[in-house]
Motif scaffolding. Structure first.
Motif, mmCIF file in Angstrom:
data_model
loop_
_atom_site.group_PDB
_atom_site.id
_atom_site.type_symbol
_atom_site.label_atom_id
_atom_site.label_comp_id
_atom_site.label_asym_id
_atom_site.label_seq_id
_atom_site.Cartn_x
_atom_site.Cartn_y
_atom_site.Cartn_z
ATOM 1 N N ASN A 48 0.862 -1.124 0.025
ATOM 2 C CA ASN A 48 0.078 -0.010 -0.049
ATOM 3 C C ASN A 48 0.874 1.435 -0.235
ATOM 4 O OD1 ASN A 48 -2.642 -1.279 0.051
ATOM 5 N ND2 ASN A 48 -2.574 -1.338 2.148
ATOM 6 N N ALA A 49 1.905 1.297 0.720
ATOM 7 C CA ALA A 49 2.929 2.350 0.779
ATOM 8 C C ALA A 49 3.354 2.619 -0.732
ATOM 9 C CB ALA A 49 4.050 2.096 1.672
ATOM 10 N N SER A 50 3.926 1.608 -1.460
ATOM 11 C CA SER A 50 4.427 1.662 -2.650
ATOM 12 C C SER A 50 3.168 2.285 -3.627
ATOM 13 C CB SER A 50 4.673 0.314 -3.323
ATOM 14 O OG SER A 50 5.230 0.091 -4.608
ATOM 15 N N TRP A 51 1.958 1.757 -3.340
ATOM 16 C CA TRP A 51 1.050 2.474 -4.391
ATOM 17 C C TRP A 51 0.797 3.737 -3.939
ATOM 18 C CZ3 TRP A 51 -3.604 4.736 -3.063
ATOM 19 C CH2 TRP A 51 -4.640 4.820 -4.195
ATOM 20 N N ARG A 52 0.901 4.082 -2.581
ATOM 21 C CA ARG A 52 0.769 5.593 -2.336
ATOM 22 C C ARG A 52 1.935 6.380 -2.825
ATOM 23 N NH1 ARG A 52 -1.361 4.053 2.296
ATOM 24 N NH2 ARG A 52 0.668 3.690 3.494
ATOM 25 N N PHE A 53 3.042 6.157 -2.918
ATOM 26 C CA PHE A 53 4.208 6.853 -3.322
ATOM 27 C C PHE A 53 4.222 7.032 -4.818
ATOM 28 C CE2 PHE A 53 6.713 4.908 0.370
ATOM 29 C CZ PHE A 53 6.684 6.203 1.061
ATOM 30 N N GLU A 54 3.781 6.057 -5.502
ATOM 31 C CA GLU A 54 3.360 6.398 -6.916
ATOM 32 C C GLU A 54 2.235 7.369 -7.322
ATOM 33 O OE1 GLU A 54 2.925 3.812 -11.265
ATOM 34 O OE2 GLU A 54 3.477 2.953 -9.351
#
Length: 147
Positions: A48-54
């Protein structure tokens, strides 16, 4: 030796024959297994963090490991801190600190710090135990060859 232990050791690059096993090898493999469990425990949160960063900052991080993602999360939660240079590049660090205000209502600081601490500790322990396991396997192999 169980098939699970054999597969686990093989995944880490160790070819261990049953006669090479000893308490230290089993205990060290167990410690590695527990470290892997920490990473698995936070897999969804870090995805989810990866998705948010993108989506929030346009940062592509699909090839980042757990430690780098947890560190990036800590940067956006605590941009005033400055101990992230070992994991993030200078450009990544600058971008995350500039973008930190955008994450204010998207990231839980207590969860972020807990994740960072557990991932960071597991990363360190895993590296130590992997080196230890390498030397233990080498010793066990030499002992078996001596006969």
């Amino acid at each position: 030796m169980s098939q699970g232990l054999k597969m686990f050791l093989s995944r880490y690059g160790f070819d261990v024959e049953p006669e090479m096993l000893n308490e230290q090898i089993v205990a060290t493999a167990g410690a590695l297994f527990r470290c892997d469990a920490v990473f698995k425990n936070y897999l969804e949160y870090l995805a989810n963090a990866s998705w948010r960063f993108e989506n929030v900052s346009g940062i592509k991080c699909e090839h980042w490991g757990a430690l780098k993602l947890a560190t990036a999360q800590k940067v956006v939660c605590f941009p005033e801190e400055d101990d992230f240079h070992e994991v993030l590049s200078e450009d990544e660090l600058i971008k995350l600190k500039e973008e930190a205000p955008k994450y204010k209502d998207l990231v839980s600081k207590p969860h972020c710090i807990r994740t960072y601490e557990e991932i960071s500790k597991a990363h360190q322990v895993r590296a130590e135990k992997r080196r230890l396991l390498g030397s233990l396997v080498k010793e066990a192999k030499a002992a078996c060859e001596k006969g």
